[in-house]
Design an enzyme around this catalytic site. Structure first.
Site, PDB file in Angstrom:
ATOM      1  N   LEU A 496       0.827  -1.212   0.000  1.00  0.00           N
ATOM      2  CA  LEU A 496       0.000   0.000   0.000  1.00  0.00           C
ATOM      3  C   LEU A 496       0.854   1.252   0.000  1.00  0.00           C
ATOM      4  O   LEU A 496       0.461   2.298  -0.509  1.00  0.00           O
ATOM      5  CB  LEU A 496      -0.868   0.037   1.259  1.00  0.00           C
ATOM      6  CG  LEU A 496      -2.003  -0.974   1.364  1.00  0.00           C
ATOM      7  CD1 LEU A 496      -2.550  -0.991   2.782  1.00  0.00           C
ATOM      8  CD2 LEU A 496      -3.108  -0.612   0.397  1.00  0.00           C
ATOM      9  N   GLY A 497       2.026   1.161   0.603  1.00  0.00           N
ATOM     10  CA  GLY A 497       2.883   2.342   0.685  1.00  0.00           C
ATOM     11  C   GLY A 497       4.167   2.002   1.407  1.00  0.00           C
ATOM     12  O   GLY A 497       4.345   0.881   1.890  1.00  0.00           O
ATOM     13  N   GLY A 499       6.553   2.880   4.564  1.00  0.00           N
ATOM     14  CA  GLY A 499       6.639   3.545   5.855  1.00  0.00           C
ATOM     15  C   GLY A 499       8.099   3.811   6.171  1.00  0.00           C
ATOM     16  O   GLY A 499       8.986   3.454   5.383  1.00  0.00           O
ATOM     17  N   GLU A 500       8.340   4.437   7.300  1.00  0.00           N
ATOM     18  CA  GLU A 500       9.714   4.792   7.642  1.00  0.00           C
ATOM     19  C   GLU A 500      10.581   3.552   7.856  1.00  0.00           C
ATOM     20  O   GLU A 500      11.741   3.502   7.501  1.00  0.00           O
ATOM     21  CB  GLU A 500       9.699   5.649   8.905  1.00  0.00           C
ATOM     22  CG  GLU A 500      11.024   6.336   9.125  1.00  0.00           C
ATOM     23  CD  GLU A 500      11.060   7.066  10.454  1.00  0.00           C
ATOM     24  OE1 GLU A 500      10.006   7.250  11.078  1.00  0.00           O
ATOM     25  OE2 GLU A 500      12.177   7.447  10.858  1.00  0.00           O
ATOM     26  N   PHE A 501       9.977   2.513   8.459  1.00  0.00           N
ATOM     27  CA  PHE A 501      10.765   1.328   8.798  1.00  0.00           C
ATOM     28  C   PHE A 501      10.486   0.124   7.911  1.00  0.00           C
ATOM     29  O   PHE A 501      10.981  -0.965   8.174  1.00  0.00           O
ATOM     30  CB  PHE A 501      10.510   0.937  10.266  1.00  0.00           C
ATOM     31  CG  PHE A 501      10.887   2.006  11.237  1.00  0.00           C
ATOM     32  CD1 PHE A 501      12.201   2.482  11.270  1.00  0.00           C
ATOM     33  CD2 PHE A 501       9.966   2.554  12.102  1.00  0.00           C
ATOM     34  CE1 PHE A 501      12.567   3.480  12.158  1.00  0.00           C
ATOM     35  CE2 PHE A 501      10.325   3.545  12.988  1.00  0.00           C
ATOM     36  CZ  PHE A 501      11.626   4.007  13.025  1.00  0.00           C
ATOM     37  N   SER A 503       7.670  -1.535   4.447  1.00  0.00           N
ATOM     38  CA  SER A 503       6.501  -1.246   3.632  1.00  0.00           C
ATOM     39  C   SER A 503       5.209  -1.523   4.410  1.00  0.00           C
ATOM     40  O   SER A 503       5.211  -2.236   5.409  1.00  0.00           O
ATOM     41  CB  SER A 503       6.546  -2.061   2.351  1.00  0.00           C
ATOM     42  OG  SER A 503       6.945  -3.358   2.633  1.00  0.00           O
ATOM     43  N   VAL A 504       4.132  -0.905   3.906  1.00  0.00           N
ATOM     44  CA  VAL A 504       2.812  -1.152   4.474  1.00  0.00           C
ATOM     45  C   VAL A 504       2.069  -2.010   3.460  1.00  0.00           C
ATOM     46  O   VAL A 504       1.983  -1.657   2.282  1.00  0.00           O
ATOM     47  CB  VAL A 504       2.065   0.180   4.731  1.00  0.00           C
ATOM     48  CG1 VAL A 504       0.700  -0.085   5.339  1.00  0.00           C
ATOM     49  CG2 VAL A 504       2.883   1.085   5.639  1.00  0.00           C
ATOM     50  N   LYS A 522       1.652  -2.877   8.775  1.00  0.00           N
ATOM     51  CA  LYS A 522       2.814  -1.987   8.761  1.00  0.00           C
ATOM     52  C   LYS A 522       4.008  -2.820   9.220  1.00  0.00           C
ATOM     53  O   LYS A 522       4.012  -3.313  10.351  1.00  0.00           O
ATOM     54  CB  LYS A 522       2.531  -0.833   9.724  1.00  0.00           C
ATOM     55  CG  LYS A 522       3.391   0.351   9.487  1.00  0.00           C
ATOM     56  CD  LYS A 522       2.780   1.560  10.163  1.00  0.00           C
ATOM     57  CE  LYS A 522       3.745   2.708  10.118  1.00  0.00           C
ATOM     58  NZ  LYS A 522       3.180   3.925  10.646  1.00  0.00           N
ATOM     59  N   ASP A 614       3.014  14.739  15.214  1.00  0.00           N
ATOM     60  CA  ASP A 614       3.320  14.642  13.781  1.00  0.00           C
ATOM     61  C   ASP A 614       2.037  14.804  12.981  1.00  0.00           C
ATOM     62  O   ASP A 614       1.822  14.105  11.992  1.00  0.00           O
ATOM     63  CB  ASP A 614       3.977  13.282  13.506  1.00  0.00           C
ATOM     64  CG  ASP A 614       4.762  13.279  12.189  1.00  0.00           C
ATOM     65  OD1 ASP A 614       4.852  14.366  11.565  1.00  0.00           O
ATOM     66  OD2 ASP A 614       5.250  12.220  11.792  1.00  0.00           O
TER      67      ASP A 614
HETATM   68  P1  ADP Z   1       5.450   5.818   8.359  1.00  0.00           P
HETATM   69  O1  ADP Z   1       4.744   6.359   9.536  1.00  0.00           O
HETATM   70  O2  ADP Z   1       6.411   4.741   8.730  1.00  0.00           O
HETATM   71  O3  ADP Z   1       6.015   6.853   7.460  1.00  0.00           O
HETATM   72  P2  ADP Z   1       2.851   5.542   7.298  1.00  0.00           P
HETATM   73  O4  ADP Z   1       2.010   5.142   8.452  1.00  0.00           O
HETATM   74  O5  ADP Z   1       2.834   6.975   6.906  1.00  0.00           O
HETATM   75  O6  ADP Z   1       4.335   5.059   7.509  1.00  0.00           O
HETATM   76  O7  ADP Z   1       2.430   4.660   6.028  1.00  0.00           O
HETATM   77  C1  ADP Z   1       2.981   4.839   4.760  1.00  0.00           C
HETATM   78  C2  ADP Z   1       1.879   4.738   3.688  1.00  0.00           C
HETATM   79  O8  ADP Z   1       1.200   3.479   3.795  1.00  0.00           O
HETATM   80  C3  ADP Z   1       0.779   5.768   3.854  1.00  0.00           C
HETATM   81  O9  ADP Z   1       1.095   6.965   3.192  1.00  0.00           O
HETATM   82  C4  ADP Z   1      -0.409   5.080   3.227  1.00  0.00           C
HETATM   83  O10 ADP Z   1      -0.379   5.217   1.804  1.00  0.00           O
HETATM   84  C5  ADP Z   1      -0.185   3.625   3.573  1.00  0.00           C
HETATM   85  N1  ADP Z   1      -0.913   3.238   4.800  1.00  0.00           N
HETATM   86  C6  ADP Z   1      -0.441   3.310   6.076  1.00  0.00           C
HETATM   87  N2  ADP Z   1      -1.356   2.869   6.960  1.00  0.00           N
HETATM   88  C7  ADP Z   1      -2.438   2.512   6.236  1.00  0.00           C
HETATM   89  C8  ADP Z   1      -3.743   1.986   6.583  1.00  0.00           C
HETATM   90  N3  ADP Z   1      -4.071   1.743   7.856  1.00  0.00           N
HETATM   91  N4  ADP Z   1      -4.617   1.743   5.574  1.00  0.00           N
HETATM   92  C9  ADP Z   1      -4.259   2.003   4.294  1.00  0.00           C
HETATM   93  N5  ADP Z   1      -3.067   2.497   3.906  1.00  0.00           N
HETATM   94  C10 ADP Z   1      -2.167   2.750   4.852  1.00  0.00           C
END
Ligand code: ADP
Length: 763
Positions: A496-497, A499-501, A503-504, A522, A614
């Site tokens: 889906l995306g 994340g900092e640590f 992929s999601v 996550k 944040d």
């Molecule tokens: P980090 O906090 O590590 O940077 P994020 O929580 O921002 O990671 O997640 C990164 C990306 O993953 C988000 O921009 C979004 O596109 C996707 N994502 C994160 N959590 C969800 C969720 N609960 N449902 C759908 N997509 C999500």
């Protein structure tokens, strides 16, 4: 048509005992082999989030003009072009016309294939900030998205004019290829069948899902090709049984099928189209009508047909819809009385241009006005639509075809009934009811109906159901209060995306004895195990105690191959990505609703004694356009007992542009500093995803706020009231900022937001 695969026709191969499945497979293998030899670059990336697009571009070097095309995760059949310009990524939505299936960017020209569009923007900027240079490597573009695709078995079957029964067997076979692929000459099987008048096969194709909209490589529809092939019977079948539209224009020239038939001199096709309700005098891009074309080329029989044509008697006569004494406010009043139903309409005399008429209609609870122009006192027309010899014929035509209007006209408001209406309070003048001409009749850009500015109750999110929200089978089962989820119960899906640590990922969690729940996973990737685990665990602990509709829910953690947080899946992903990719899909009503919902979620967080630290649009997720959820609690902290602020002891990533002065200067965080960030988040929303403070560095931002006492400027189109709220959030002294409780209340009590309700909020 090139030689059939295997050197023999399908009929010959079937006769010699080969199975249909083997023949289909041989075409598949042949085309796969050809595709593997393609040396072109692969800029197509299937479904990819904005964050991952950036990640891929960076990994490939992020040179000026480097680009990729990705498929939208949320809007089916929609694509986005991501480009590097001045070392920054920029994203452009590629529109797909619902009328022609053609692709375009903003007001740029339409293209039938994504490859053709990319070639155009490689040749020059053409309105983009830079021309496309290197591609960021992904996959080979699917044949159905190309201007010239491949010759499939279905094309071959049409070429052979196979018998209907065998043809149907091919279409029914699960291995049958996509029916909308264009062959190497740029035509789909339906195009080929229409040009040759293979009517039985056309009906089969349509029955099995061939699109009547798809254009050939030159932008012609199936109906254009039937006209060019002089197939009047096919024309009739296409309009009557396959929903082909005689008013659909060819990309580029704007010819409708009647132009095609007149140009070629095929009077039987002209007769058929007119019988099927086509307008007799449509105009193409250079203004020519079919009659002009027939005259120029001396097609005398066609001239006769077109000159003698008498449209059918209009369904509604003028007294049914003509209101000579009504002005535009009264017109709105009448439509409102009639319930603002889709297609409800009347015609009135323009006050601005005496002698001209205006069509006033409602659609999607909005009122639209279209000037009806009058040329030489003979021709009536709207914008660049067809010419009609009378107002009655014009109205009758738009009752049958929307042709550029938001919908077909359906319910006229009779002029006789208006005196019987009860007195109505004077309506407020609404800015959007300007007497404006319609958007051009679509070649590829139909006018988008404007969204209503209010939010009706039906738009409100439904109350949570037990499987979606707050449903945790069993109790927490670890010392930290975290629920441990068995990796066996979790199935991983696509990314889906980032994340900092890690992929999601998307996934499904099925706990024994309960329903399956779609989840977001996550992950903490191996390389971050040492550095990130504490942060990760802390984020999970904060989230575990939270239960509010506007806050992403944590179901538990899962220790599989990697450590994962199992969260509620928020279907539309990041709100920032959505706003940037689809700015025209969202408006003030959505923004106000989001503002109220974020304030409600933050108020809840404050009551629970947490600071988020944040809060920014990148951390707001969209469940639907009517429901946002706050996420990313990676920096969140519980504030200590007896204190209402948290003092950061360590450095790390600090999103300075969202930070209140006291957080930057002293490292203190409180709900009041979250309110400052909330103001910046509101600013991001109302500026449709702009970067706060542009390219300023953190140090410059501090100077801007502290020394110059300046604040972010009012975004274009942002209501004064909302900007005032932002300014209050940015009060230098934290005690002077409004609380989240007050902020949420502000949205709720203002009559402009009277319809905004946030479920789950405690009054
Ligand atoms: P980090 O906090 O590590 O940077 P994020 O929580 O921002 O990671 O997640 C990164 C990306 O993953 C988000 O921009 C979004 O596109 C996707 N994502 C994160 N959590 C969800 C969720 N609960 N449902 C759908 N997509 C999500």
């Amino acid at each position: 048509m090139p030689k059939p695969v295997g050197g023999r026709t399908i009929a010959q191969r079937l006769k010699s005992g080969e199975s249909l499945l083997d023949i289909i497979k041989s075409y598949e293998t042949h085309n796969a082999k050809l595709a593997s030899k393609k040396t072109e670059d692969m800029w197509f990336h299937e479904k990819l989030t904005r964050g991952n697009a950036l990640h891929n571009l960076k990994k490939s070097g992020a040179q000026q003009g480097m680009f990729l095309v990705r498929e939208s995760l949320n809007i089916k059949g929609s694509f986005v072009l991501s480009i590097i310009h001045n070392s920054e990524p920029q994203h452009f939505q590629i529109n797909t016309s619902p009328h022609s299936g053609c692709f375009s960017i903003d007001n740029g020209p339409p293209f039938v294939g994504l490859d053709q569009l990319i070639a155009f923007y490689r040749g020059g900027c053409n309105g983009l900030p830079t021309s496309l240079t290197l591609s960021c490597v992904g996959y080979v573009l699917r044949p159905s998205l190309r201007q010239y695709g491949e010759n499939t078995i279905v094309h071959q079957a049409i070429d052979e004019a196979l018998d209907t029964a065998t043809f149907r067997k091919i279409l029914q076979n699960p291995k049958c290829p996509n029916l909308n692929i264009r062959n190497l000459s740029g035509r789909t099987p339906l195009h080929e069948a229409c040009a040759r008048g293979l009517n039985d096969l056309i009906l089969e194709l349509f029955k099995y899902g061939a699109s009547i909209q798809t254009r050939d490589s030159e932008g012609s529809s199936a109906l254009h090709l039937a006209c060019r092939g002089n197939q009047p019977e096919t024309c009739k079948i296409l309009v009557k049984h396959c929903h082909a539209k005689p008013q659909d224009r060819r990309c580029g020239s704007g010819w409708v099928p009647l132009h095609e038939a007149s140009y070629c001199g095929y009077q039987h096709c002209i007769e058929t189209l007119l019988q099927q309700g086509a307008a007799c005098h449509p105009r193409c891009v250079n203004g020519e009508t079919p009659l002009d074309m027939a005259r120029k080329r001396r097609h005398n029989k066609c001239i006769q047909v077109l000159e003698r044509y008498q449209p059918p008697k209009p369904h509604f006569s003028a007294p049914n819809w003509l209101h000579s004494a009504v002005d535009r406010y009264k017109a709105v009043e009448l439509l409102e009385h009639a319930g603002l139903g889709d297609g409800c309409f009347l015609v009135r005399i323009s006050k601005r241009n005496p002698g001209q008429y205006v069509l006033t209609m409602s659609f999607d609870k909005n009122v639209f006005n279209y000037e009806i122009k009058n040329r030489e006192n003979k021709w009536f027309y709207i914008d660049d639509g067809p010419l009609f010899t009378s107002l009655d014929y014009l109205v009758d035509y738009y009752c049958r075809f929307s042709d550029g209007l938001p919908c077909e006209l359906s319910g006229p408001i009779p002029s006789v009934a208006r005196n019987q209406l009860p007195a109505i309070p004077k309506p407020k003048p609404k800015p959007k009811m300007d007497e404006r001409p319609p958007a051009p009749v679509p070649i590829s850009h139909p006018p988008l109906p404007q969204k209503p500015t209010h939010v009706s109750n039906s738009h409100l999110p439904k109350p949570p159901t037990s499987t979606q929200h707050g449903y945790l089978p069993g109790a927490p089962n670890s010392a930290s209060g975290l629920r441990e989820i068995d990796p066996k119960h979790v199935v991983l899906g696509r990314e889906l995306g980032q994340g900092e640590f890690g992929s999601v990922l998307m996934g499904v969690w099925t706990s024994p004895g309960s329903k399956s729940v779609p989840v977001a996973l996550k992950t903490l990737h191996g390389e971050h195990i040492n550095t990130g685990e504490t942060e990760f665990q802390r984020e999970a602990e904060v989230m575990m105690g939270l239960n509010h509709l506007c806050i992403v829910k944590l179901y538990g953690i899962c220790r599989g191959e990697t450590l994962m947080m199992v969260q509620e899946l928020v279907a539309m992903g990041s709100a920032l990505d959505y706003i940037l990719d689809y700015p025209s899909e969202v408006g003030l009503a959505d923004f106000k609703l989001w503002g109220a919902q974020i304030a409600s979620g933050m108020n809840y967080l404050e009551e629970k004694g947490f600071v988020h630290r944040d809060l920014a649009l990148r951390n707001i997720l969209l469940a639907s356009k009517q429901l946002v959820k706050i996420s990313d609690f990676g920096l969140s902290r519980a504030v200590g007992a007896g204190s209402n602020y948290y003092k950061a002891s360590a450095g790390g990533r600090w999103p300075v542009k969202w930070y209140a002065p006291e957080s930057i200067n002293y490292g203190t965080f409180s709900s009041n500093s979250d309110v400052w960030s909330y103001g910046v988040t509101l600013w991001e929303i109302f500026s449709k995803g702009d970067q706060p403070y542009g390219n300023m560095t953190g140090a410059q931002v501090i100077q801007y706020i502290e020394d110059s006492k300046r604040r972010l400027q009012q975004p274009e189109g942002c209501p004064d009231k909302v900007y005032k709220i932002m300014l209050q959030c940015w009060a230098y002294k934290d005690s002077e900022r409004p609380t989240f409780r007050r902020l949420h209340h502000k949205f709720r009590s203002d009559p402009e937001y009277f319809n905004i309700k946030v479920p789950g909020h405690k009054e």
